[in-house]
Design an enzyme around this catalytic site. Structure first.
Site, mmCIF file in Angstrom:
data_model
loop_
_atom_site.group_PDB
_atom_site.id
_atom_site.type_symbol
_atom_site.label_atom_id
_atom_site.label_comp_id
_atom_site.label_asym_id
_atom_site.label_seq_id
_atom_site.Cartn_x
_atom_site.Cartn_y
_atom_site.Cartn_z
ATOM 1 N N HIS A 199 29.587 -82.814 -32.932
ATOM 2 C CA HIS A 199 30.025 -83.243 -31.607
ATOM 3 C C HIS A 199 29.124 -84.321 -31.007
ATOM 4 O O HIS A 199 29.504 -84.978 -30.041
ATOM 5 C CB HIS A 199 30.152 -82.046 -30.642
ATOM 6 C CG HIS A 199 28.851 -81.463 -30.181
ATOM 7 N ND1 HIS A 199 28.230 -80.389 -30.790
ATOM 8 C CD2 HIS A 199 28.062 -81.792 -29.132
ATOM 9 C CE1 HIS A 199 27.120 -80.093 -30.131
ATOM 10 N NE2 HIS A 199 26.999 -80.934 -29.121
ATOM 11 N N ASP A 223 30.470 -77.707 -36.990
ATOM 12 C CA ASP A 223 29.750 -78.606 -36.088
ATOM 13 C C ASP A 223 28.539 -79.251 -36.765
ATOM 14 O O ASP A 223 27.474 -79.401 -36.159
ATOM 15 C CB ASP A 223 29.314 -77.875 -34.809
ATOM 16 C CG ASP A 223 29.028 -78.841 -33.662
ATOM 17 O OD1 ASP A 223 29.502 -79.994 -33.726
ATOM 18 O OD2 ASP A 223 28.327 -78.443 -32.706
ATOM 19 N N SER A 235 21.211 -80.963 -28.794
ATOM 20 C CA SER A 235 22.173 -80.815 -29.887
ATOM 21 C C SER A 235 21.715 -81.549 -31.141
ATOM 22 O O SER A 235 21.414 -82.739 -31.103
ATOM 23 C CB SER A 235 23.536 -81.385 -29.478
ATOM 24 O OG SER A 235 24.312 -80.420 -28.835
#
Length: 389
Positions: A124, A154, A231
């Site tokens: 993402h 992911d 992230s």
């Protein structure tokens, strides 16, 4: 981005700069070489175990140079009302006309796994990006190429054209125990090379547990502080080995962060590097955990499509047409009790077994159907591309 499915789950990249929350599509770029394990000469030495009170600082000094900042941007086309295409409006309003495109930017983290520029990060973080810029701790910047991404786990792989880069040492996430030390490094809210520490709070948290049921990951839970921008950054153990990739937090909660186990991330990365994509196994059923309460609701609702005599197991409430499950003879209302002899109590178990079985290999399901025990052999097929989006 925020997903509300009973819980508010925040992915830790694009929120940092206020970009739109919608995912956007990246065409996978095929690669030809598999992930090559760095030589011992390239790897940093593991940190010594023992009573080193400065082990966190030593871990950061060892791994920090291989942690990168990832700035991703995409161009979004704006839908302009047809009336504004009229030459009169274009001439009259001039600069007041709404723009036909805009640029959205996001921020994330990543870590270098090979000295020739292979980087792991979250899907993402780079999803749909027109441009990916990678910044090292020493200030060097490189343009990155997305070799591939997998939305179901992911995980993404980015490549930069460089050599002799610092690399991380990968640990073994299968052996983690709650209570072990956990160290997070990343770029939360644009604050580069931020370090936080805590413990492994739990392992094997299902995607349903944390509110992202579309993911095929058994997450590591940690109380090491992670925030938007973390992230794709590494989660380390006390020896400075990467044991996970930070990915999500639950909104409104304190001390609840989640990471993808590094064994999962490495397995997916190997496929992305070799093929530019990941083929996930697929049965073609929709299912739910069966409890006495669910059984009662189904059997007392006159509009319920099924009646069940079981109060535990996993209930199949839909079988997709032309799927492996349909070809094997599975039916709505079947209750899965065992797979390959293993007792099944949760839908997440079924998904994990399907994923580990792989494509084309036979699974033996023991199901209860209208009071009878039925054995069904089924072979998972590749997940259709449209099911991933």
């Amino acid at each position: 981005m925020t997903v509300r499915l009973g819980k508010s789950v925040t992915y830790l990249s694009f929120m940092a700069l206020g970009a739109a929350a919608a995912m956007f599509v990246t065409h996978l770029m095929p690669a030809s070489t598999p992930l090559v394990t760095p030589s011992l000469a390239q790897l940093p030495a593991p940190l010594p175990a023992g009573n080193d009170t400065n082990f966190i600082a030593r871990a950061v000094e060892q791994v920090g140079p291989a942690v990168v900042r990832i700035d991703a941007s995409r161009t979004v086309q704006t839908r302009v009302p047809a009336i504004f295409n009229d030459p009169f409006f274009q001439e009259f309003f001039g600069p007041m006309m709404p723009p036909r495109s805009r640029e959205e930017r996001g921020l994330g983290s990543g870590f270098i796994i090979s000295s020739d520029g292979l980087i792991l990060t979250n899907a993402h973080v780079v999803d749909g990006a027109n441009r990916v810029r990678v910044t090292l701790k020493d200030g060097r910047t490189f343009e990155g190429q997305v070799l591939g991404q997998d939305r179901l786990t992911d995980v993404a792989v980015v490549k930069v054209n460089a050599s002799n880069l610092p690399v991380v040492r990968l640990g073994n996430s299968d052996h983690l125990r709650p209570g072990e030390w956990a160290i997070a490094i990343g770029n939360p809210l644009g604050l580069d090379n931020t370090v936080t520490a805590g413990i492994i709070s739990a392992t094997g948290r299902s995607s349903g547990d944390i509110g992202v049921p579309d993911k095929r990951v058994g997450f590591i839970q940690t109380d090491a502080a992670i925030n938007p921008g973390n992230s794709g950054g590494p989660l380390l153990n006390q020896r400075g080995e990467v044991i996970g990739m930070n990915t999500a937090i639950i909104g409104g909660a304190q001390g609840l962060g989640f990471a993808i186990p590094i064994n999962t991330a490495q397995r997916i990365a190997n496929q992305l590097i070799a093929n530019g994509r990941v083929d996930h196994p697929f049965l073609g059923i929709r299912m739910t955990n069966l409890t006495p309460e669910v059984q009662q609701r189904l059997n007392t609702n006159p509009n319920s499509p099924v009646r069940v005599e079981e109060s535990s197991g996993v209930l199949i409430f839909e079988v997709l047409p032309n799927s492996p499950a349909a070809r094997a003879g599975l039916q709505p209302g079947d209750v899965i009790r065992r797979i390959n002899g293993q007792t099944i109590t949760k839908a997440d178990q079924v998904q994990q077994i399907v994923e580990s079985t792989g494509i084309g290999r036979t699974m033996e399901l023991e199901v209860r159907r209208r009071g009878q025990t039925v054995i069904v052999a089924v072979q998972p097929a590749p997940l259709p591309a449209q099911a991933i989006r």
